[in-house]
Design an enzyme around this catalytic site. Sequence first.
Site, PDB file in Angstrom:
ATOM      1  N   CYS A  73     -32.640  60.017  -0.008  1.00  0.00           N
ATOM      2  CA  CYS A  73     -33.010  61.346   0.494  1.00  0.00           C
ATOM      3  C   CYS A  73     -31.774  62.121   0.932  1.00  0.00           C
ATOM      4  O   CYS A  73     -31.733  63.349   0.852  1.00  0.00           O
ATOM      5  CB  CYS A  73     -34.008  61.218   1.641  1.00  0.00           C
ATOM      6  SG  CYS A  73     -33.429  60.224   3.010  1.00  0.00           S
ATOM      7  N   HIS A 328     -34.723  59.911   7.985  1.00  0.00           N
ATOM      8  CA  HIS A 328     -34.985  60.578   6.715  1.00  0.00           C
ATOM      9  C   HIS A 328     -34.340  61.960   6.723  1.00  0.00           C
ATOM     10  O   HIS A 328     -34.290  62.634   7.757  1.00  0.00           O
ATOM     11  CB  HIS A 328     -36.501  60.711   6.506  1.00  0.00           C
ATOM     12  CG  HIS A 328     -36.872  61.480   5.271  1.00  0.00           C
ATOM     13  ND1 HIS A 328     -36.563  61.039   4.008  1.00  0.00           N
ATOM     14  CD2 HIS A 328     -37.532  62.656   5.112  1.00  0.00           C
ATOM     15  CE1 HIS A 328     -37.018  61.914   3.128  1.00  0.00           C
ATOM     16  NE2 HIS A 328     -37.599  62.903   3.774  1.00  0.00           N
TER      17      HIS A 328
END
Length: 1208
Positions: A73, A328
């Site tokens: 990510c 994330h």
Amino acid sequence: MSEWNMIKICKIAHGMKDCFAFTMFGDLFEEDSSFISNNHFGKGKKSKPRDSEPPPPRDLTSLSGIKNQGGTCYLNSLLQTLLFTPEFREALFSLGPEELGSLDDSSKPDAKVRIIPLQLQRLFAQLLLLDQQAASTTDLTESFGWNSHEEMRQHDVQELNRILFSALETSLVGTSGHDLIKRLYHGIVVNQIVCKECKNISERQEDFLDLTVAVKGVAGLEEALWNMYVEEEYFENENLYRCGTCDKLVEASKSAKLRKLPPFLTISLLRFNFDFEKCERYKETSCYTFPIQINLRPFCEQTEMDDSEYMYELFSVIIHKGGCYGGHYHVYIRDVDELGNWQLQEEEDRLIEDTALRDNENAKEVENPLVVLKAILSEEESKQIPVDQLGQKLSEKKGMSWNKKYRKQYGALRKYLQNHPHIFQFSPDENKVSLKEKHKLLFKSDSQGQALQSPPQKNDVQWNSEKKPTGLRDSSGCHWFDLNDSKVQPIKEMDIEKQFQGKESAYMLFYRKSQLKRPPEARGNPRYQIPEHLLNEMNAANTELQKKRAECDSANNGIDLHLHLSSCYKFHNGALHPSLTWKEGVVDLTIDRRKTLGDLRQSVFQVLESWEGDMILSIAKPLPAGLHLYQILDGDELTLDGIGLADGADIFVWNGKEVGGTKVMTGADHEPVVINVLRLAEYNEGGKGQHFTESQHVFSCSTKLGDLRRALAPSGGIILKNGSGPDKEAKNWEVFLEEDMKETVKGVGLMDGCSVLILDSHDQSFVNVSSGNLTAFTYDISWLQVKNFCRTQDEEKHVKITATIETVMSDIKMKAIREFQLEEELANDSCLRPVSGNGKLLSPVPEDYTVKEAELKMGSLLGLCHGKAPTSTQLFLYFIVGSDQNASPEMEIVVEENASVKEGFLKIPVWWFKSSSHKKHGENTQDQVNGMTCKMDALQVSPAGDSPEYIHTDMDLCYAGSIEIAGEASLEDLKMQAMTLLCCQEQIVPLPSFLRAWTVDSKRPAKLLRNNKQQLNDYKLGARVEICIEPLQKEEHLGPHELLLRVQMGIPGERDYYDSMDLVWDISKECTTWALRQRVASHYCLPVDKIEIAKYFPERFEWLPISSWTQQISKRKRKKKPESLQSAPYHLKDGDIIGVKNLLLDDTKDFSTVRDDIGKEKQRQLALQKKKSQQAERLQDHVFSEEKLNIKHRKTEVALSINVGVFR
């Protein structure tokens, strides 16, 4: 100086490649499953793309996301930022194959192919032009030299930014883009020290590609820049500076200024720090503001230029969500070139409401069916169209069929048209209709071409990047999007303020000079400046996507119908039968289920060109007696899916009255029933029990029982039926009494295959009429079907053999040989084999078995085949030669049980388990955990080492043995072999589809294996896999989007549960808390708000409640899409236990049981014992100090690197 400032970039030479490595805090940013999106793959493995289904197209934003490879990510966020930096993107596209080489030449040994910029160009082209929801970075990461472990490991995005730029600079050496990074991102900081006595200035320049600014103790970006580039540091008192000019220690001042500003300013925020007192890392989550526009004049060395030279605008914010040990990344990006369609849900809802108001105002004008029909016919280029097609077009225009909207008030469509002959004109056969010419002209002039215009249709075949929905744009291009891996959604500028602080907060800021203006031709044009060869590649890829989506759409919505033509049938003996062969009377037709019945009728007309007269389509169903007709299909404007036509349906095409001159009765009330009529015989070939003669008769299910008796026993007699159901061991025959004679065949329970016994007057002594039972016989009367597979005749033939449950199979074989009129010598080289539902011959039945021992039911189909049946010490096996299961024929072999299997096969231990529902309630609680029994002796589990494990399973497992099977074998083959094991033979399992297969992990069922036809190699089971087999009460064919859960209802007033039940939940649409609650409530027939549910974690003996918060939110205040239950913290998967509380009877919210308390106590004791043993070891080993005992052990430090070839 903080630890962050001590990070160094090192360049490591290795052979012919340069490797840029950046080391920091080990795996500080390891991907945390609590925050990552649902797009990641399984642990350590790349998921294979599903060739059967193409990737989904772009959503309404018209922007493409990037797939997460497991922990990438951070890479996705940076790549999207670079893509939406048009100057960087276009500079990269300006480098042609003559400078970078071609990817086709990358395998050639002497070719200098600059793979990284080429793969980056290709990825950018896919993100801009390819019509798919998310692009893959697999090719790009492979060009970095990354393996699957690197793709699963998350790193710092600030680290990646520097490493990627260094790799690009090296890759572009010797090309016109050698200064691309320096031209766009390079700046200069000057540090100055001024002597207070001689005023001498000593200065040192530092280059930068990004500025690192402090977060701790600072209110925002401007304050941090002020501290760095405005405030001065003084050398005085004991801290003096040695001046080179004065040659002595003097007082001085130190300052720094920005000497050169780059076109694009990258700012890295120091969110992560190290607490030296606690010796641990932490994330700074305090409020840290940053402006959308910033003036850098106060921080620059030269300030005499115009203000526009110092103005910068924010266009990208990379956000980190999580803590210092996991999280994330996603990114907020301003769409500078207006490539996306920005439309928030609130604006979309408002537009829908406005459209609805306008539609209501105009509704009265188009509610008149006359106006509607005239509008449709006036748009037709052809003069006449079929009436059925007119009804279909009406349904398309209005979104509702004629029957639903107008029929109640105006009658049928054809009748309505006939009632207006002055407006509508029919063809001579009255099948087509048109608008009379004068009305067509009048309508066009009155409506001014505006009547009933169809709404613009979305082009779902090929995505045209030049024609996107208009949306709500601003001329300044200031719209923002949140790009979160594969997901892209529009946001407002004010949403950026939410990222000032908290666990989810800004981590990198990207500014661009306000002077940088984009050319008008770049606005909304994703093709701008893309090289021709990439345009051609993307066009070809989009064409292929179109083709795949069309094929997939056709496969998903196409249904096969079997058309039975009345001209090929005759009606006799209560049912329809083909005049010739079954295949000659059937025409197969494939059609889209979304089409209407009118379309189906037209297709049938086209197939049957010679058809004359009325055409009626009726649902047909093959029954044992023959073909029977049910309801007539009516309503040509209805879709095939809407009327319930399924794949493989049988349709009978006829005139609706008669077939071959015989009137045909239709409907469920006239279904023909095949009844086996038995009469006593004078001899007994079976040797056991009473023998009967048998014949078959067909009656309508509405026939009165009295009529049936007169037909079967005209001279009088008694009729008896089998008193038990077909699935039970019948022992008694019941007499139909006189009062039963007024009932129908269906009313007394006679169905296909039922047997009735006719006793004439001389046989009635066997019957005790007062009790209604047949007393003279001790065995069941049954019948079996035998099919000739010996092929000694021209075609295969069926015979029916009467038998009892004690009849021996050798007698049945001899009867069949005589019925087939075969040579009796065939008995020495033949056997009987059961035939499965799909026509497959199963293992032969030993000849010394009785019907009961062979587990054959009434009406079972057996095949008379060549070959001998296996003995009690032999096994009958199927095998395939070769690796291609589809191409290789299946062969059979009889082997001894003790025969060994050659190498190349998998040896798989097999466990047999069944649900705890088979146990009696109230077993010893010490042997159970939460109602699930643990058979420690069957599992053969022994504590290993000094850390015994408390085993907890949700099933009763028993070791069945091991099987040897080829990796190319299917899951169905594995189940078939498992059924031959001794433990499994005790269970009655008719087919492999009655078995459920799991992998075993830590002595618990782990992964559910789906798809019986899939090869074992495709499951990636591994060499040490163990399989457990669960028997089922009915067949099961779970789809890829169906989740199998075990739900158990709490016992009111007790800390215990009833036995668990299987619950299949379709998660193809959504896998949310609300959807699960609805499914569970529906299963128990309870209101949704009257239940509470929780997931059970057996390894921890804990229940995690699944939130019941269901606050209704208006469309204008719609929140983000709920998190999937398959992600953290629930990680819902097959086999999970869901506890249910019925609030109508039990208002306690505690899901735990007494057995959970016992399990937790045992775990606590084990943990305490383990801790004591570890402390004892540490006391003996003096290497580590006592303070380091409680430090958490993290993974070893791993550097991020990108491998680049040498191009100097």
